[in-house]
Every structure is written in structure tokens, then in C-alpha cells.
Design a protein around this motif. Structure first.
Motif, mmCIF file in Angstrom:
data_model
loop_
_atom_site.group_PDB
_atom_site.id
_atom_site.type_symbol
_atom_site.label_atom_id
_atom_site.label_comp_id
_atom_site.label_asym_id
_atom_site.label_seq_id
_atom_site.Cartn_x
_atom_site.Cartn_y
_atom_site.Cartn_z
ATOM 1 N N THR A 39 0.829 -1.205 0.000
ATOM 2 C CA THR A 39 0.000 0.000 0.000
ATOM 3 C C THR A 39 0.862 1.254 0.000
ATOM 4 N N ARG A 40 1.972 1.211 0.687
ATOM 5 C CA ARG A 40 2.888 2.356 0.698
ATOM 6 C C ARG A 40 3.477 2.580 -0.697
ATOM 7 N N ARG A 41 3.859 1.487 -1.354
ATOM 8 C CA ARG A 41 4.406 1.587 -2.697
ATOM 9 C C ARG A 41 3.345 2.089 -3.682
ATOM 10 N N GLN A 42 2.110 1.608 -3.534
ATOM 11 C CA GLN A 42 1.016 2.031 -4.416
ATOM 12 C C GLN A 42 0.706 3.512 -4.219
ATOM 13 N N LYS B 292 3.435 5.434 -5.857
ATOM 14 C CA LYS B 292 3.298 5.349 -7.310
ATOM 15 C C LYS B 292 2.183 6.265 -7.808
ATOM 16 N N GLY B 293 1.094 6.369 -7.061
ATOM 17 C CA GLY B 293 -0.016 7.236 -7.436
ATOM 18 C C GLY B 293 0.303 8.708 -7.287
ATOM 19 N N ALA B 294 1.242 9.042 -6.416
ATOM 20 C CA ALA B 294 1.600 10.444 -6.175
ATOM 21 C C ALA B 294 2.465 11.004 -7.291
ATOM 22 N N ARG B 295 3.074 10.137 -8.082
ATOM 23 C CA ARG B 295 3.973 10.607 -9.142
ATOM 24 C C ARG B 295 3.247 11.205 -10.267
#
Length: 86
Positions: free
Chosen positions: A77-80, A83-86
Motif C-alpha cells: 500500500t505504501r508503494r502504491q 506510485k499514485g503520487a507521481r
């Protein structure tokens, strides 16, 4: 005994860092080696509290088995989110 249980939880994190989907210095053999050493130390600490060897191994393994999916989910979830913030 509680130090052994906490160390077994740390083992899960080290084994998770050793997987190939994670980037970092603990990926591969270093994380596996540190996780294995921490697991042996966790079993020894639990065994030193007066429990039998088989019970100590089962307790350390059960803590690792219970915590590993939680850590994996947290990391995903942290990685997702990153990734969504980029």
C-alpha cells in the motif's frame, strides 16, 4: 520471552526485504542471512525463558508467519500510494 517474540517480528521484516520485489541493501542473501540469524536468536531467547525447543521454534515461526503478510500488505500500500503520487 517478549524480546524473542519482538525479534521474530524483525525476522519477518528482514525476510521481506530479502525478496526480489524490494530494492535495497538487504535484497537477496544479506537479508536472508540476517533474517535467519535473527530467527535463530529469537528461538534461543524464547527457549531461554523456560519453554521447550519445539515450542520455542513453533512460537517464533508462528509470529513470523502472522506478521509477514501484514508487513507485505503495508509495504504494497505504501508503494502504491507513492506510485499514485507521481
Amino acid at each position: 520471552m517478549w524480546i524473542g517474540i519482538a525479534l521474530a517480528a524483525v525476522c519477518s521484516w528482514l525476510f521481506l526485504c530479502a525478496t526480489y520485489r524490494v530494492d535495497g541493501p538487504l535484497r537477496g542473501w544479506p537479508g536472508t542471512l540476517l533474517g535467519s540469524l535473527a530467527a535463530m536468536l529469537a528461538v534461543w531467547l524464547v527457549h531461554a525463558s523456560g519453554l521447550g525447543l519445539a515450542v520455542s521454534i513453533a512460537l517464533a515461526l508462528s509470529v513470523m508467519i502472522l506478521i509477514l503478510p501484514c508487513l507485505s500488505y503495508w509495504q504494497a500500500t505504501r508503494r502504491q500510494a507513492k506510485k499514485g503520487a507521481r
